[in-house]
Design an enzyme around this catalytic site. Structure first.
Site, short mmCIF file in Angstrom:
data_model
loop_
_atom_site.label_atom_id
_atom_site.label_comp_id
_atom_site.label_asym_id
_atom_site.label_seq_id
_atom_site.Cartn_x
_atom_site.Cartn_y
_atom_site.Cartn_z
N HIS A 67 0.84 -1.20 0.00
CA HIS A 67 0.00 0.00 0.00
C HIS A 67 0.87 1.26 0.00
CE1 HIS A 67 -3.75 2.24 1.07
NE2 HIS A 67 -2.87 3.07 1.61
N GLU A 68 1.85 1.30 0.89
CA GLU A 68 2.70 2.48 1.00
C GLU A 68 3.66 2.61 -0.18
OE1 GLU A 68 2.24 4.86 3.01
OE2 GLU A 68 0.69 3.82 4.16
N HIS A 115 1.89 4.20 -3.10
CA HIS A 115 1.81 5.66 -2.96
C HIS A 115 3.12 6.31 -3.42
CE1 HIS A 115 -2.04 6.02 -1.07
NE2 HIS A 115 -1.70 5.42 0.05
#
Length: 218
Positions: A22-23, A26
């Site tokens: 997820h990170e 980003h």
């Protein structure tokens, strides 16, 4: 107790991968759209150690699991992004905000496909050593689908600082955008209150349950 520990391990592995991807998503999308802050910080790595948050990656999942919470999730250290560096601020903010959610949805779909393939394979290996060997992987993939879907849906809730709020803010007129973004200082309090009243769990599972049934073939 041993069974609980074994089950927790089967949960924590896909959880750590889910928050890591997820990170990284980003940071990678931000990098492609003009901001190299995450890259310079060494955060474009799939090594979970670079992203772990003591509270969000360990204590929160442990508390939720052993308190009998109906769902389990966690979070990693947010990837640093300087939105002012993006080539197109509005478009870049939307893409960066959506990147983590899209990454989790992709992981959920891939986990579901592999889960259903292994279910089919296990039926062919009925009664064999291979069937018993594949069961832990099935459990882990099952948790991977659930965790990635919970993370995706949770982060799309438009409460600052969640990803959904960044996306929504870009569609608001400036007269509303600035007051909306100021809510971020109270965002975590709002989220905790919603969790305590169990209303947030109901919202999450309204979307997660049918998606889980679809991906897991149940």
């Amino acid at each position: 107790m041993l069974n609980n520990i074994n089950e927790f391990v089967l949960i924590i592995v896909p959880l750590l991968f889910a928050v890591t991807i997820h990170e990284v998503a980003h940071g990678y999308v931000a990098y492609r759209m003009g901001d190299s802050t995450a890259k310079m910080a060494g955060r474009l790595s799939l090594n979970p150690v670079r992203h772990l948050d003591p509270v969000g990656s360990f204590f929160l999942p442990i508390i939720l699991y052993f308190s009998g919470s109906p769902f389990l999730f966690g979070y990693a250290k947010p990837v640093p992004v300087n939105f002012a560096n993006l080539y197109d601020y509005r478009r870049g903010t939307i893409f960066v905000g959506a990147a983590g959610v899209v990454a989790n949805l992709i992981c959920a779909v891939l986990s579901g496909l592999l889960f259903q393939f292994l279910i089919y394979a296990a039926s062919l290996w009925h009664g064999s050593f291979l069937q018993s060997l594949v069961i832990p992987f099935l459990n882990m993939l099952n948790y991977s689908v659930i965790i990635n879907l919970v993370l995706a849906v949770f982060n799309m809730i438009p409460i600052p600082p969640l990803d959904g709020s960044r996306i929504l803010a870009m569609f608001l007129p400036e007269s509303l955008r600035i007051p909306f973004q100021r809510i971020e200082r109270y965002g975590m309090i709002i989220i905790i209150l919603l969790l305590m009243t169990k209303s947030l769990g109901k919202i999450i599972f309204f979307f997660v349950t049918p998606l889980c049934n679809l991906l897991l073939g149940t």
